[in-house]
Design an enzyme around this catalytic site. Sequence first.
Site, PDB file in Angstrom:
ATOM      1  N   LYS B  67       0.864  -1.187   0.000  1.00 55.56           N
ATOM      2  CA  LYS B  67       0.000   0.000   0.000  1.00 55.56           C
ATOM      3  C   LYS B  67       0.898   1.234   0.000  1.00 55.56           C
ATOM      4  CE  LYS B  67      -3.923   1.839   2.697  1.00 55.56           C
ATOM      5  NZ  LYS B  67      -4.760   1.585   3.903  1.00 55.56           N
ATOM      6  N   SER B 142      -9.580   1.329   2.842  1.00 53.65           N
ATOM      7  CA  SER B 142      -8.765   2.163   2.008  1.00 53.65           C
ATOM      8  C   SER B 142      -7.680   1.402   1.229  1.00 53.65           C
ATOM      9  CB  SER B 142      -8.087   3.233   2.869  1.00 53.65           C
ATOM     10  OG  SER B 142      -7.213   2.645   3.806  1.00 53.65           O
ATOM     11  N   SER B 166      -9.688  -1.168   6.950  1.00 55.19           N
ATOM     12  CA  SER B 166      -9.113  -0.897   5.626  1.00 55.19           C
ATOM     13  C   SER B 166      -8.340  -2.037   5.000  1.00 55.19           C
ATOM     14  CB  SER B 166      -8.210   0.341   5.691  1.00 55.19           C
ATOM     15  OG  SER B 166      -8.976   1.517   5.675  1.00 55.19           O
TER      16      SER B 166
END
Lengths: 99, 473
Positions: B67, B142, B166
């Site tokens: 990420k 996310s 997330s």
Amino acid sequence: MSRFSPDEIDRVAALAQLRLSDELRDRLAADLAQILDYVDRLQAVPTDGVPLTSHIVEGAGDLRPDQPRPSLSVHEALANATDANEKAGLFRVPRVIGA
Amino acid sequence: MSALDMRPAGALAATEAALAAVTAAAPLNAVLATTEARARARAAAIDALPAAEREALPLAGVPIALKDNICARGTRTTAGSRILEQFVAPYDATVVERLDAAGAVIVAKCNCDEFAMGSSNENSAYGAVRNPWAHDRTPGGSSGGSAAVVAAGVVPVALGSDTGGSIRQPASFCGIVGLKPTYGRVSRYGLIAYGSSLDQIGPLTRTVREAGHVLAAIAGPDPRDATTVHAPAFEVPGPEAPLQGLRVGVPRALLASGVDDDVRHAVEQALATMVAGGAVLHDIELPHAEYAIPTYYLVATAEASANLARYDGVRFGHRAPAGDYDDLASMYAASRSQGFGAEVVRRILLGTYVLSAGYYDAYYRKAQQVRTLITRDYERAFASVDVVAMPTAPTTAFRLGEKVEDPLQMYLADVFTVSANLSGLPAISVPCGRDGAGLPVGLQLTAAAFAETMLLRAAAAYEDARGAFPSPA
């Protein structure tokens, strides 16, 4: 939706070092009012004598000894700055003293 | 070597294949940068190792995506924000060092909601990610890019971060496994901070055991993150993981409303599968769970408002052009206002407000007390059950654009995931079925703090009983 006046939103924005356009100010006033109306349901939960959660796991918070060790070089530390004086090893900002 | 070995025969070949797959998956908008030079050098070095040394590396040659809020030295690290568009990380996060040491090869940085704030990936400054199962749907957020690349088969593993769901919610929306470890299990050094009492890094993979192996590689105390603890090591399940005797808590009242019928049906099927294998269901009460969302959005935004104060245009990040300010304070305000997107500004303002004089007691203090009550509910439950089961999300992947104009509706999508963050508990999402449109549903299991051994064993046992889960076409 009148929970936030434009002045109130600007007061909070100033605390957060943010500048809002008129359009964004209106939108955020409505959004924050809606969100706070929702979170107000917490007020119904009895919490007298309930401790605050300050640490969620046991055993955390061990601090390492404060010993000097290798870190970023000046060059590396300045590499991401928009305005730096590498020779002097400084970040440059608008004049603060005597401004 | 176990039957679950993730290691490819050749590291460089696997790296090249992953890089080619990143290119082929470009329509998903899941990747913000590849790390070709670093990846090829690392892969070649692994291939050059003597066989015995290579064999000793648990993730030798496994391509991994990160990420984009996790720092990897020499790579652009944006956290999905315009304010970090030019930021090149000068050091490796601890998880990156540990993946390197385990022989993994970092190949790409994945798109995400700006500063990990969002449940749909639509808050990225670099555009929304598309769900590999249906390109008009969100992959969740996310960590949406991380979930999309694993679901699409680009890489077998990605790391995400989980502050309110997330990792787990995008895993649920994309039909893969997502694991949030216990708070304190994994170092956040080098993770761009959002809500520091909630943030935790974890893996997204195709299977539970793979998630366990990756967690084993990244877990453990780190002197650079004082919230990490010397917790007992955990075991990754072996080939046999029994359901027999597993005590599964089901919070029936929490599931009574607000859950899509298809999701409810898939989760009930999963529970039936567990019972057929010998698990025992227990009805449990989590009376404060209904307050988890308001508690979370007060705590998380308060912490975000403090963490994001560091973006001032001085040491790193966007600085406004010279004509846009006339002194230091207006330089800060102009730089921040140009660099942050709408949701980040919304959360900073909410957090600043709830911490400000006159409101602190009513909001932040109250939320931290309710947080204690939410944790006590779970502690009570774990006195009589091994894991708690519920859906990961109340819906399957919703359409891009469907909720983006209504922040409160978006926040409610996190109803089942935020409690594990507030209480620090480990939780995992495992695919458990599909809805009428063919979209995946996730089953969430939660265990007691540092009970990853139990969590992984239960999840693997369910996964074995469920059988293979399809990939997107």
